[in-house]
Design an enzyme around this catalytic site. Structure first.
Site, short mmCIF file in Angstrom:
data_model
loop_
_atom_site.label_atom_id
_atom_site.label_comp_id
_atom_site.label_asym_id
_atom_site.label_seq_id
_atom_site.Cartn_x
_atom_site.Cartn_y
_atom_site.Cartn_z
N SER A 309 43.23 34.23 26.58
CA SER A 309 44.06 35.11 27.33
C SER A 309 43.43 36.52 27.86
O SER A 309 44.02 37.39 28.43
CB SER A 309 44.82 35.82 26.17
OG SER A 309 45.80 34.70 25.58
N ASP A 343 57.22 21.04 27.80
CA ASP A 343 57.44 22.52 26.92
C ASP A 343 55.82 23.00 26.58
O ASP A 343 55.28 22.22 25.89
CB ASP A 343 58.21 22.36 25.74
CG ASP A 343 59.90 22.59 25.99
OD1 ASP A 343 60.10 22.96 27.15
OD2 ASP A 343 60.58 22.30 25.13
N HIS A 352 59.25 36.65 23.11
CA HIS A 352 59.16 38.17 23.09
C HIS A 352 60.29 38.64 23.76
O HIS A 352 60.62 39.84 24.06
CB HIS A 352 57.69 38.62 24.33
CG HIS A 352 56.74 38.15 23.62
ND1 HIS A 352 55.92 37.10 23.68
CD2 HIS A 352 55.97 38.95 22.77
CE1 HIS A 352 54.81 37.15 23.17
NE2 HIS A 352 54.66 38.24 22.47
N CYS A 365 51.72 37.99 25.95
CA CYS A 365 52.81 36.92 26.02
C CYS A 365 52.57 35.92 26.98
O CYS A 365 52.08 36.15 28.35
CB CYS A 365 54.13 37.53 26.68
SG CYS A 365 55.59 36.37 27.03
#
Lengths: 619, 374
Positions: A309, A343, A352, A365
């Site tokens: 991230s 998915d 979120h 997110c």
């Protein structure tokens, strides 16, 4: 009879003439050549290595000093050849009688008849040998100056170590003036700046007899001491980085984002360079080289991991610059997103909700960035990653840096002969998949974000000490874009909902981005049982938020969540630097003394006690 | 007791040349053995000085007795010499793989060293009795060899002292040459000698001791084993060669004191001298030796009788052979055969023997017939 006597006289004259011719040939025609041989017989050239330059930290605190090392050698023909001597020596020197015999049977290098029995004697061994000297005629204890790393393993990966010339170096012209037995830098700063530190070896021409015994010094040329160098490392920051990493596997890189000066560079586990100074033994070397934790690997520059991230910073920049989103663009996060009929989940399973860019950065997110990934071309994303230094070496002045990988569709076709899938772009947009980076690259990327868009070539040597000149490349990104990103990173640390909340500091304002790199797929079952499958933790950060003075990248292998395992380390390092900047020298020395007096196990215990006390906030 | 005329006939040149060479020898021994590690100079040079003093006394003693008196007893002296050689086989002291020395309390001496002189004396008397220009044939030579040469040569060779045995052979042959060998025999001997050299060499080779073979191998190719036998020859050549044209200077030689050259003060004294004095010094040294040798031949020519002529010639040949073999050996021209440099090498027996030999030549010269033109 007279005639025959006359004949004899003439014969004698003739033979005399032959002798004179021979004499003329030996002394006049070949005299110079024989003179050389006779000089080679009696003159021994001994090169004396120069005292090596001292290495200081940025504040002038010494990392190293010189210390004496003791070696035992013996003139074989003077040493009694009986079992008694062999056994006594074997027990004093702690070497087996077989090894000792093998050493004694070795042919000496020159005609000196002297062989080295053991290097790097302990003080006890020296004391014993000196006390029982009378029993061992021909035995000598030689002193040589070697490197002492004052704080043991501290900054081991930055300082490096010394060792004997390798066979390759023996043939290399750069080392032609280095005495054969000398130690030269083989790793880290000792290697990279060996030319500065080494100095110029002096020499002695010594007259020896046929047995190699020294008679007198014929001529002497003093050595020139190597240059002292000041590193950019801040010893206190470095110490904190290593203390925080103790017992873990990982790396910390702290850099001054304005100048590219490396303030701390730690890789754990580390090693004590003192091991090499006295001539590392085979066993010691094997235990380092064969250790599965690879203490000799400098993870800050030599290991690559998916940035996870933390890479969202680049994805966001690319999307903003390309007009894919604006600061105000929102997406709806419902915990997962259907991409290509499959998915993919957000780490926040409940979602979120409707979320904007800054919150998406702060709370990391995933869905927000999946949405960008759906809209962006991989090659565009790769272009921005490369502008921030990923995929190529930073050019740091430490040998062995690796590049990591920024994948493009062309790269995939070239190496895997497959076309690029959009799903892979989505993966890349949250820093997973093929994308890999080193902790150093992530630190320099962070620096470029917070210094107004300058990708700087990092260095460990102060510029005014002969370090590399400032070398920077504009990342060609609008200042507003970088501002938006920094606000997002500030939120990650300074807002309670931010994933980097555990890095929040009362001392200074910190901004950051967490990352958690998945290790093997999504098989959470095996993860729980084996540390090997725990996620890798990342944290990139900077402080203060306005006019950043330090940028830090932390990586903890199998550390778990970035916000839990990596962020607190970054906070410690940043705080240590802020304190160090305001400390005076005396205070610094006191702290250092206090810190280094503790043994490594103590530091590890201390570290693990504080590890899980911070509230976990996930990623 | 000594005739005035005798004293006026004394050949100062030869005596002084010999004395100078022996003193050069002492100074070279001093330099060769100068200490490098030990504080004190070894006493070799002092002992050599004593021996020079003793030798001069013996020299004077020998010239004061008419050589004809000595030659008269030469057969007895020869037999005494043979007895000593036999004796050394039984009571001799061993050293360096050979039994050559007879211990005499405070010193030991080598009978073979003096025997060569005894041999020359006896030969001189015998040949003189036969006359001159003998035109010796095979038969006569064999007879003389059987009487004088074979027994001592065998005794000396079995010590073993091949060097001395070889010198004895040279002396024997050269004295016969002076006496006169039949021309045809001389020519045939030279031809056969050249043709049979390889064959004789082969037989000779089989009878040699290990160290003797080594010396010859090393002589042929010093590079074979530079640390072993070849080392000696190589270092000797290095020692001489490194002296260059003018030498390193007295007491500045390095090869000897630093022990790169073994036997530096005995058989290899010339190398040390040549290192320190260079080509110029060595040439002057050679001239001294040449002077003594030519003086010896001159004495043989001027001797008042055949005994004196044979005696002077025989001794001169012996002196010449020693010089040539030693100089040739140190320069790598001949194999290493433990032959000292006359007058210079360290060693009392040899020095005394040298002076006694020269005293005999002096003796003959002093008692030569007066020069009719003088």
């Amino acid at each position: 009879m007279e005639r025959r006597i006359l004949v004899s006289s003439y014969l004698v004259l003739f033979v005399f003439a032959l002798l004179v011719l021979k004499l003329f040939n030996l002394q006049v025609i070949r005299g110079g050549e024989y003179k050389k041989v006779s000089d080679n017989n009696r003159l021994k050239i001994v090169r004396r290595p120069a005292p090596r330059g001292i290495i200081y930290d940025r504040n002038g605190m010494a990392f190293v000093s010189d210390m004496p090392f003791f070696d035992a050698s013996a003139v074989k023909k003077d040493l009694p050849e009986d079992w008694n001597t062999l056994f006594s020596l074997s027990s004093i020197l702690n070497i087996s009688t077989e090894t000792l015999k093998a050493v004694l049977n070795k042919r000496p290098v020159d005609n000196s008849d002297s062989v080295k029995l053991k290097e790097n004697l302990s003080f006890d061994e020296v004391a014993m040998l000196e006390a029982r000297k009378i029993e061992f005629p021909g035995l000598q204890v030689d002193v040589r100056t070697g490197r002492k790393y004052l704080y043991g393993a501290l900054a081991g990966h930055v300082l490096g170590y010394l060792n004997r010339l390798t066979p390759g170096q023996l043939k290399n012209d750069d080392f032609s003036d280095v005495p054969q037995e000398a130690f030269v830098g083989q790793y880290g700063a000792e290697k990279f700046y060996d030319g500065l530190l080494r100095g110029v070896a002096g020499g002695e021409i010594i007259e020896v007899d046929a047995m190699g015994r020294e008679i007198r010094v014929v001529s002497f040329e003093p050595s020139i001491k190597g240059k002292d160098i000041r590193l950019t490392i801040d010893m206190m920051t470095q110490l904190e980085a290593e203390r925080s990493l103790a017992g873990k596997t990982g790396a910390v890189v702290a850099v001054d984002p304005q100048t590219g000066e490396i303030l701390a560079l730690a890789s754990s586990p580390s090693f004590d360079p003192n091991l090499f100074s006295g001539g590392i033994s085979h066993d010691e070397w094997s235990s380092l080289a064969d250790n599965p934790d690879k203490p000799l690997l400098n993870r800050a520059i030599q290991s690559r991991y998916p940035p996870a991230s933390t890479f969202k910073v680049i994805t966001a920049i690319a999307a903003l610059e390309q007009g894919i989103i604006t600061e105000d663009t929102t997406f709806d996060c419902r915990g997962s997103l259907k991409i290509g009929g499959r998915d993919v989940g957000c780490w926040q399973k409940h979602g979120h909700g409707r979320i904007g860019l800054q919150r998406a950065l702060a709370e990391s997110c995933d869905v927000y960035f999946y949405e960008i990934g759906k809209r962006i071309n991989i090659n565009t994303l790769a272009d921005y990653a490369k502008r921030f230094g990923l995929g190529s070496t930073s050019g740091i002045d430490i040998n062995g840096e690796i590049t990591g990988l920024v994948p493009t569709s062309e790269w995939k076709e070239r190496t895997r002969h497959e076309k690029w899938y959009m799903g892979e772009t989505v993966s890349a947009s949250i820093g997973q998949g093929y994308l890999t980076a080193t902790p150093l690259q992530m630190a320099m990327l962070t620096a470029a974000v917070v210094n107004g868009g300058r990708l700087i070539k990092p260095s460990i040597l102060m510029r005014d000490e002969g370090g590399p000149s400032l070398n920077e490349e504009p990342v060609r990104v609008r200042a507003e874009t970088l501002d938006i990103i920094m606000r997002g990173m500030r939120g990650a640390v300074q807002e309670r909902s931010g994933t980097g909340w555990s890095a929040n500091s009362k001392l200074t304002s910190i901004g950051g981005k967490t990352g958690t790199a998945q290790v093997v797929g999504k098989d959470s079952f095996s993860k729980g049982y084996n540390k090997k499958f725990k996620d890798h933790a990342w944290f990139i950060s900077f402080a203060p938020v306005h006019n950043a003075e330090i940028a830090v990248a932390v990586f903890v292998e199998n550390g778990g969540f970035g916000g839990v395992a990596a962020a607190p380390i970054a906070k410690n390092v940043i705080e240590a630097y802020m304190k160090s900047k305001s400390d005076n020298e005396k205070l610094r020395l006191e702290k250092l003394k206090e810190m280094t007096e503790k043994s490594m196990p103590e530091i590890v215990n201390e570290a693990s006690a504080t590890e899980s006390s911070e509230p976990g906030s996930g990623d | 007791m000594i005739d005035r005329r005798l004293i006026s006939n004394f050949d100062w040149g030869m005596f002084i040349a010999a004395l100078v060479l022996s003193l050069i020898g002492v100074s070279t021994i001093y330099s060769a053995t100068r200490p490098v590690f030990d504080a004190e100079q070894q006493s070799f040079y002092i002992r050599q000085l004593y021996w020079i003093g003793l030798s001069v006394i013996f020299f004077l003693a020998v010239i004061s007795v008419d050589y004809r008196q000595i030659v008269r007893h030469s057969f007895l002296i020869y037999i005494f010499g043979i007895i000593l050689l036999v004796l050394v086989m039984f009571i001799g002291r061993k050293g360096m793989g050979a039994q050559r020395w007879i211990p005499l309390g405070f010193l030991s001496f080598q009978p073979s060293e003096f025997f060569k002189l005894f041999f020359i004396l006896a030969m001189s008397r015998y040949l003189a009795a036969m006359g001159e220009n003998l035109g010796l044939g095979m038969l006569k030579i064999s007879k003389i060899a059987a009487v004088f040469f074979v027994l001592p040569a065998l005794l000396i060779a079995t010590q073993p002292d091949l060097g001395t045995a070889l010198i004895l052979l040279f002396i024997f042959v050269s004295m016969l040459f002076i006496a006169g060998i039949r021309r045809r025999l001389l020519v045939i001997a030279v031809i056969i000698g050249i043709i049979s050299l390889p064959f004789v060499g082969n037989v000779f080779w089989g009878g040699l001791k290990g160290y003797q073979k080594n010396r010859i191998v090393a002589f042929m190719d010093p590079k074979v084993d530079p640390q072993g036998v070849g080392y000696h020859i190589k270092q000797s050549k290095v020692t001489i060669g490194s002296g260059g044209f003018t030498g390193k200077g007295y007491m500045k030689g390095t090869q000897g004191p630093l022990r790169f050259l073994p036997e530096k003060h005995t058989d290899f004294i010339f190398a040390i001298f040549a290192e320190e004095w260079g080509f110029v010094g060595s040439l002057i040294l050679f001239l001294f030796y040449l002077f003594i040798i030519l003086r010896g031949f001159d004495t043989a020519k001027k001797a008042r009788d055949l005994e004196g002529a044979y005696l002077a010639a025989g001794i001169t040949f012996m002196f010449t052979f020693y010089f040539l073999i030693n100089a040739g050996m140190t320069m790598g021209m001949t194999p290493v055969v433990g032959a000292p440099l006359p007058l210079m090498s360290y060693g009392g027996t040899a020095l005394l023997s040298n002076f006694l030999s020269l005293a005999l030549i002096e003796n003959v010269r002093m008692r030569r017939l007066p020069n009719p033109f003088n």
